[in-house]
Design a protein around this motif. Structure first.
Motif, PDB file in Angstrom:
ATOM      1  N   ASP A 130       2.371  -8.573 -10.905  1.00  0.00           N
ATOM      2  CA  ASP A 130       1.941  -8.574  -9.506  1.00  0.00           C
ATOM      3  C   ASP A 130       0.464  -8.927  -9.373  1.00  0.00           C
ATOM      4  OD1 ASP A 130       2.657  -7.559  -6.589  1.00  0.00           O
ATOM      5  OD2 ASP A 130       0.673  -6.805  -7.101  1.00  0.00           O
ATOM      6  N   GLY A 131      -0.386  -8.281 -10.178  1.00  0.00           N
ATOM      7  CA  GLY A 131      -1.813  -8.544 -10.069  1.00  0.00           C
ATOM      8  C   GLY A 131      -2.146  -9.999 -10.347  1.00  0.00           C
ATOM      9  N   SER A 132      -1.565 -10.562 -11.410  1.00  0.00           N
ATOM     10  CA  SER A 132      -1.848 -11.940 -11.773  1.00  0.00           C
ATOM     11  C   SER A 132      -1.224 -12.911 -10.778  1.00  0.00           C
ATOM     12  CB  SER A 132      -1.333 -12.220 -13.186  1.00  0.00           C
ATOM     13  OG  SER A 132      -1.760 -13.473 -13.633  1.00  0.00           O
ATOM     14  N   ILE A 162      -1.920  -3.012  -0.160  1.00  0.00           N
ATOM     15  CA  ILE A 162      -0.692  -2.378   0.333  1.00  0.00           C
ATOM     16  C   ILE A 162       0.233  -1.982  -0.813  1.00  0.00           C
ATOM     17  CG2 ILE A 162       0.709  -4.474   0.596  1.00  0.00           C
ATOM     18  CD1 ILE A 162       0.449  -1.556   3.110  1.00  0.00           C
ATOM     19  N   LEU A 163       0.137  -2.672  -1.946  1.00  0.00           N
ATOM     20  CA  LEU A 163       0.924  -2.278  -3.116  1.00  0.00           C
ATOM     21  C   LEU A 163       0.525  -0.865  -3.557  1.00  0.00           C
ATOM     22  CD1 LEU A 163       2.914  -3.920  -5.229  1.00  0.00           C
ATOM     23  CD2 LEU A 163       0.993  -3.527  -6.755  1.00  0.00           C
ATOM     24  N   SER A 164      -0.765  -0.581  -3.515  1.00  0.00           N
ATOM     25  CA  SER A 164      -1.250   0.748  -3.883  1.00  0.00           C
ATOM     26  C   SER A 164      -0.812   1.799  -2.867  1.00  0.00           C
ATOM     27  CB  SER A 164      -2.780   0.739  -3.992  1.00  0.00           C
ATOM     28  OG  SER A 164      -3.205  -0.187  -4.959  1.00  0.00           O
ATOM     29  N   VAL A 165      -0.744   1.417  -1.596  1.00  0.00           N
ATOM     30  CA  VAL A 165      -0.270   2.346  -0.569  1.00  0.00           C
ATOM     31  C   VAL A 165       1.179   2.741  -0.851  1.00  0.00           C
ATOM     32  CG1 VAL A 165       0.217   2.649   1.888  1.00  0.00           C
ATOM     33  CG2 VAL A 165      -1.859   1.445   1.168  1.00  0.00           C
ATOM     34  N   GLY A 166       2.007   1.751  -1.181  1.00  0.00           N
ATOM     35  CA  GLY A 166       3.398   2.044  -1.544  1.00  0.00           C
ATOM     36  C   GLY A 166       3.486   2.951  -2.750  1.00  0.00           C
ATOM     37  N   GLY A 225      13.660   3.517  -9.277  1.00  0.00           N
ATOM     38  CA  GLY A 225      12.448   2.749  -9.014  1.00  0.00           C
ATOM     39  C   GLY A 225      12.677   1.253  -9.148  1.00  0.00           C
ATOM     40  N   ILE A 226      13.383   0.843 -10.188  1.00  0.00           N
ATOM     41  CA  ILE A 226      13.650  -0.581 -10.398  1.00  0.00           C
ATOM     42  C   ILE A 226      14.492  -1.144  -9.257  1.00  0.00           C
ATOM     43  CG2 ILE A 226      14.851  -2.240 -11.887  1.00  0.00           C
ATOM     44  CD1 ILE A 226      14.101  -0.432 -14.252  1.00  0.00           C
ATOM     45  N   LEU A 228       7.182  -2.057  -0.554  1.00  0.00           N
ATOM     46  CA  LEU A 228       8.396  -1.635  -1.261  1.00  0.00           C
ATOM     47  C   LEU A 228       8.270  -1.835  -2.766  1.00  0.00           C
ATOM     48  CD1 LEU A 228      11.297  -2.943   1.034  1.00  0.00           C
ATOM     49  CD2 LEU A 228      10.660  -0.561   0.572  1.00  0.00           C
ATOM     50  N   ILE A 229       7.663  -2.947  -3.169  1.00  0.00           N
ATOM     51  CA  ILE A 229       7.464  -3.185  -4.603  1.00  0.00           C
ATOM     52  C   ILE A 229       6.593  -2.087  -5.198  1.00  0.00           C
ATOM     53  CG2 ILE A 229       6.410  -4.734  -6.308  1.00  0.00           C
ATOM     54  CD1 ILE A 229       7.217  -7.075  -4.460  1.00  0.00           C
ATOM     55  N   GLY A 230       5.510  -1.740  -4.508  1.00  0.00           N
ATOM     56  CA  GLY A 230       4.628  -0.681  -4.989  1.00  0.00           C
ATOM     57  C   GLY A 230       5.334   0.660  -5.073  1.00  0.00           C
ATOM     58  N   PHE A 231       6.176   0.970  -4.090  1.00  0.00           N
ATOM     59  CA  PHE A 231       6.919   2.230  -4.064  1.00  0.00           C
ATOM     60  C   PHE A 231       7.874   2.309  -5.263  1.00  0.00           C
ATOM     61  CE2 PHE A 231      10.083   5.290  -2.780  1.00  0.00           C
ATOM     62  CZ  PHE A 231       9.382   6.227  -2.040  1.00  0.00           C
ATOM     63  N   GLY A 232       8.641   1.241  -5.475  1.00  0.00           N
ATOM     64  CA  GLY A 232       9.609   1.240  -6.572  1.00  0.00           C
ATOM     65  C   GLY A 232       8.966   1.272  -7.941  1.00  0.00           C
ATOM     66  N   VAL A 233       7.920   0.464  -8.124  1.00  0.00           N
ATOM     67  CA  VAL A 233       7.233   0.432  -9.415  1.00  0.00           C
ATOM     68  C   VAL A 233       6.626   1.801  -9.725  1.00  0.00           C
ATOM     69  CG1 VAL A 233       5.247  -0.512 -10.646  1.00  0.00           C
ATOM     70  CG2 VAL A 233       6.782  -2.043  -9.433  1.00  0.00           C
TER      71      VAL A 233
END
Length: 514
Positions: free
Chosen positions: A51-53, A81-85, A109-110, A135-140
């Motif tokens: 995600d970061g890259s 927003i990934l961090s918020v999730g 999570g996956i 959603l990606i942040g929440f699941g990860v």
């Protein structure tokens, strides 16, 4: 153990003062299978790296910028927003991992992450893209909160430090795939220039989902939930090729069981357990500092905004930026993985101190070079910035990449391990949110002067690490408590020794007898 004290000198084939034969994992059938399975579990970290890259790369892709036309603050929100999730999932993560087990938490999570990736790939506006990243942040975060626990609780004690340190270095595997994918697709004159990298974000998760049902549950979790027979079977199957009577298996089983019993006796109920004792307060302080330091050291500038940094020093070509990003991630993975195998020989404290001190020196040089590149238009200074970024990340990867997880997960006793790691991840995500929202705005408004803040903070980090971090090398998981909770550890050690004297083989009735 106080800072500066002599590091433990026990060899890695000693457990509780008793010597067991050294094991080469690739020559042992049970360990080969175990580490193949755990190799898929540690890919959870690769999803974060991807995600970061990917976001780094997408911000250099003309079609993505033209399609969404994000402002500096909107780009900050897209990354933050990934961090918020992730933060929203953190209160649920330890409860789920402790209640229903490590494997189920990873699976849930996956699955949530898959939904987020599908939504991100199909995005037609900035709001949809932003929601998908939540959603990606929440699941990860759900998977990330359980995966390192499963790895450290399943690994053979002789290899635990190395494999748990490798866990976080897989961040770079995802990062490399994303960096070179965006390099290959940025020329495509359609939305597929960014949709292809988006859909590939599911690749590490697909690998994990394919194997997760074959991964054994944590024997420590099983013992804590009155499923000791299953726990002994797992220890025997993977640490002694099925021999329940193996001396090492018997010792591991007894030590885990008695240590968990002691922890249960002295534990307080509720979240207050995290700070109820002096030892736990010390652990939490380490976790909090490690979480913030891992992201507030200047590394997130490059991890999410390398395009802005390179443009600032005169390197504006998108292809060149993508090549530098891709090469940097390959270099980072080589250093981080190499150091993961050296954590026992080098020790935790020396690596953290050398890493943090080196980052401080390199960042000061990076700041000076950026000043000349920006204010004088010096191409040589711009090239020096690129070289210093590589040197800075060499220092970062000496410790902060692998030991961020490997060290913090091992200092936490089972009873608070899931919650303690959630504190770590909360601090990481708070720091990421702060960085990702502030960095693009600060870089735009004050340019290279923003780097001075990181130079000062890195000097502060070095001081904290020197006085706070404890050496734990060559110490089995259940025995690390001795560096934090001497009375509890001694009581546990005495009960383990007594239990082993009373019984050399743990027998369970057959299903028919039961």
């Amino acid at each position: 153990m106080a800072p500066g004290a002599v590091a433990p000198t026990k060899h890695t084939n000693l457990l509780g003062g008793r010597e067991f034969p050294a094991v080469t994992w690739y020559k042992d059938p049970g360990l080969r299978k175990l580490y193949l399975l755990l190799g898929t579990v540690i890919m959870v970290s690769a999803t974060n790296g991807f995600d970061g890259s990917m976001m780094n790369g997408l911000q250099t892709v003309p079609n993505w910028k033209n399609y969404f036309e994000p402002s500096s603050s909107e780009r900050g929100l897209l990354n933050a927003i990934l961090s918020v999730g992730s933060i929203c999932a953190i209160p649920i993560s330890p409860w789920l991992a402790d209640w229903r087990g490590r494997r189920l938490a990873i699976t849930i999570g996956i699955t949530i992450m898959f939904v987020g990736v599908a939504l991100q790939t199909a995005s037609v506006n900035l709001a949809m893209f932003t929601a998908s990243r939540f959603l990606i942040g929440f699941g990860v975060s759900l998977a990330h909160g359980a995966a390192p626990l499963l790895v450290t609780e399943l690994a053979h004690y002789q290899h635990r430090a190395r494999i748990t340190s490798l866990y976080n270095t897989t961040w770079y595997i995802g990062s490399i795939i994303a960096a070179w994918t965006t390099y290959g697709t940025f020329r495509i004159d359609s939305t597929w220039s960014w949709r292809i990298p988006s859909v590939l974000q599911a690749a590490p998760a697909i690998l994990m989902m394919s194997f997760i049902l074959f991964v054994p549950e944590s024997p420590r979790w099983l013992i804590a939930h009155d499923r000791a027979d299953e726990a002994l079977d797992i220890l025997a199957r993977y640490h002694a090729n099925g021999d329940r009577h193996d001396e090492l298996v018997q010792y591991e089983y007894t030590e885990i069981k008695e240590t968990l019993a002691i922890e249960l006796e002295v534990a307080k109920v509720g979240i207050s357990e995290l700070w109820a004792t002096r030892g736990n307060r010390h652990r939490m302080l380490i976790c909090i500092c490690a979480g913030f330091f891992s992201q507030l050291s200047g590394n997130s500038l490059v991890s999410y905004y390398i395009g802005d940094i390179l443009t600032q020093v005169g390197i504006e070509d998108p292809e060149t930026q993508n090549i530098i990003n891709g090469c940097l991630n390959i270099w980072n993975m080589l250093i981080a993985c190499g150091m993961a195998f050296a954590v026992d020989k080098a020790g935790r404290r020396p690596l953290f101190l050398i890493s943090t001190g080196g980052m401080c020196v390199m960042f000061i040089c990076w700041t000076i070079a950026s000043k000349y590149a920006v204010e004088n238009g010096s191409k040589a200074a711009g090239s020096a910035v690129v070289a210093l970024i590589f040197l800075y990340f060499t220092c970062y990867n000496l410790a902060w990449s692998g030991l961020l997880i490997g060290y913090t997960v091992e200092i936490l006793p089972y009873k608070i391990r899931a919650r303690g790691m959630s504190v770590l991840f909360m601090c990481i995500n708070l720091a990421l949110f702060f960085n990702n929202y502030l960095n693009p705005v600060a870089l735009e408004r004050i340019s290279w002067k923003y780097y001075i803040v990181y130079c000062i903070f890195l000097a502060f980090e070095f001081t904290v690490v020197f006085f706070l971090f404890v050496e734990t090398r060559y110490t089995p998981l259940e025995e690390i408590a001795a560096y934090f909770d001497d009375p509890v550890a001694e009581k546990a050690k005495h009960r383990v020794e007594q239990a082993i004297q009373e019984t050399t083989v743990v027998e369970f009735p057959s299903k028919q007898e039961a």
